[in-house]
Design an enzyme around this catalytic site. Sequence first.
Site, PDB file in Angstrom:
ATOM      1  N   ARG A   1       8.347   2.166  29.937  1.00 48.08           N
ATOM      2  CA  ARG A   1       7.887   2.721  28.650  1.00 48.08           C
ATOM      3  C   ARG A   1       7.353   1.610  27.744  1.00 48.08           C
ATOM      4  O   ARG A   1       7.591   1.600  26.541  1.00 48.08           O
ATOM      5  CB  ARG A   1       9.022   3.447  27.915  1.00 48.08           C
ATOM      6  CG  ARG A   1       9.573   4.653  28.617  1.00 48.08           C
ATOM      7  CD  ARG A   1       8.561   5.801  28.660  1.00 48.08           C
ATOM      8  NE  ARG A   1       9.165   7.045  29.080  1.00 48.08           N
ATOM      9  CZ  ARG A   1       9.309   7.404  30.340  1.00 48.08           C
ATOM     10  NH1 ARG A   1       8.897   6.615  31.319  1.00 48.08           N
ATOM     11  NH2 ARG A   1       9.866   8.563  30.645  1.00 48.08           N
TER      12      ARG A   1
ATOM     13  N   SER B   1      11.498  12.545  25.234  1.00 47.95           N
ATOM     14  CA  SER B   1      12.635  11.635  25.018  1.00 47.95           C
ATOM     15  C   SER B   1      12.427  10.893  23.709  1.00 47.95           C
ATOM     16  O   SER B   1      11.418  10.220  23.543  1.00 47.95           O
ATOM     17  CB  SER B   1      12.711  10.593  26.127  1.00 47.95           C
ATOM     18  OG  SER B   1      12.869  11.213  27.372  1.00 47.95           O
TER      19      SER B   1
ATOM     20  N   GLU C   1      12.051   5.623  21.523  1.00 51.58           N
ATOM     21  CA  GLU C   1      10.901   5.494  22.394  1.00 51.58           C
ATOM     22  C   GLU C   1       9.656   5.930  21.633  1.00 51.58           C
ATOM     23  O   GLU C   1       8.564   5.452  21.881  1.00 51.58           O
ATOM     24  CB  GLU C   1      11.121   6.409  23.614  1.00 51.58           C
ATOM     25  CG  GLU C   1      10.145   6.224  24.722  1.00 51.58           C
ATOM     26  CD  GLU C   1       9.806   7.516  25.420  1.00 51.58           C
ATOM     27  OE1 GLU C   1       8.963   8.267  24.914  1.00 51.58           O
ATOM     28  OE2 GLU C   1      10.385   7.767  26.490  1.00 51.58           O
TER      29      GLU C   1
END
Length: 338
Positions: free
Chosen positions: A162, A237, A333
Amino acid sequence: MKIQQNISLKDYNTFGIDAKANFFIEISSIDDLDQALQLKDHPEIFVLSGGSNMLITKDIEALVLYINIKGIEVLAQDEDTITLKVMAGENWHQLVLWTLEKGYGGLENMSLIPGNTGTAPIQNIGAYGVELQDVFVGCEAIKIDDRTTRSFNKEDCQFGYRDSYFKNEGRGKYIIVSVTIELTKRNHRIHMAYGAIETELVKKKIDKPSIIDISNAVISIRKSKLPDPAKLGNSGSFFKNPVISQSKFDTFAKDYPDAPFYKVSSDAYKIPAGWLIEQCGFKGKRFGDAGVHKHQALVLVNHGKATGTEILKLAEQIIERVRKNFSITIHPEVNIIK
Ligand code: EPU
């Protein structure tokens, strides 16, 4: 190219946060982008695309450029592979479906990820054992300050979990206008090791899955766990799964022998943040209109009228509780626009 004023961004971010853009331009071509970047009165630029990985906590005073450049072009192909250049404004999942219809393999595990193709490299999107970097060849981006075009190859992008160059040194400097990927036309590499996929295939009695079977399995799993942003505002997420060292893991595993984990290197372990958050009692909880999803604690949701600040407050409360209970720090995130 038209400059619009006082536009609500509610329909432009998947969290459904009703913040305002003072100035907003829809960019449909590279020419539009070049013109917009020359507007002298608006030196500050805010780049918006699918709006699927951001939490907006205030009205945006900068000039919002909504990147909606469309197009898919075949750059090269042989019997085994095909190379596609996909413009930034193409919806990711529509692209996945289009490639599957044509019989091209590589994107199936990343079915149903919200957002547009141009933002996929920024956080190296990934799901069910595959990441963008596995099919990525390169991307083209316009440098905001001097409007030059730069080509990035895979190495330039410095992909991580990520993570990429565009989240670090390159942050805020470029607008990605196209992404080039290489897919398979035959001998597809089937990735079904991710536990949930295997379980889903067994349930459907499929033992030799095609790329479409994998995509369908991923779609079923995602639909059962992850809320549809069209029905319940969310950004997938909200946190990254934390990675901890061997020594920290040894203590953790002794205290919580049933906790799930993945070994990511000889000295590092990834712990699912969803599990940590659930253990802290947040799963399915609601604080006004800000909440934690009932089927996946890693996902924060907007039940209707939550403000970005309310969701951020909940996120901070979760980070604090996880730190207190497990001595592990989890990090967002999503991009938080403060
Ligand atoms: N878990 C819980 N409680 C929860 C959620 C998860 O105990 O509320 C446990 C599960 O039981 C499982 C483990 O945590 O043992 C992992 O859960 P899951 O398979 O749902 O995956 P994840 O690690 O929570 C990551 C990605 C997702 C991606 C899935 C599948 C991150 C931050 N998230 O979630 O990506 O879809 O794996 O590959 O890496 C996204 O980035 O927006 C996203 C949805």
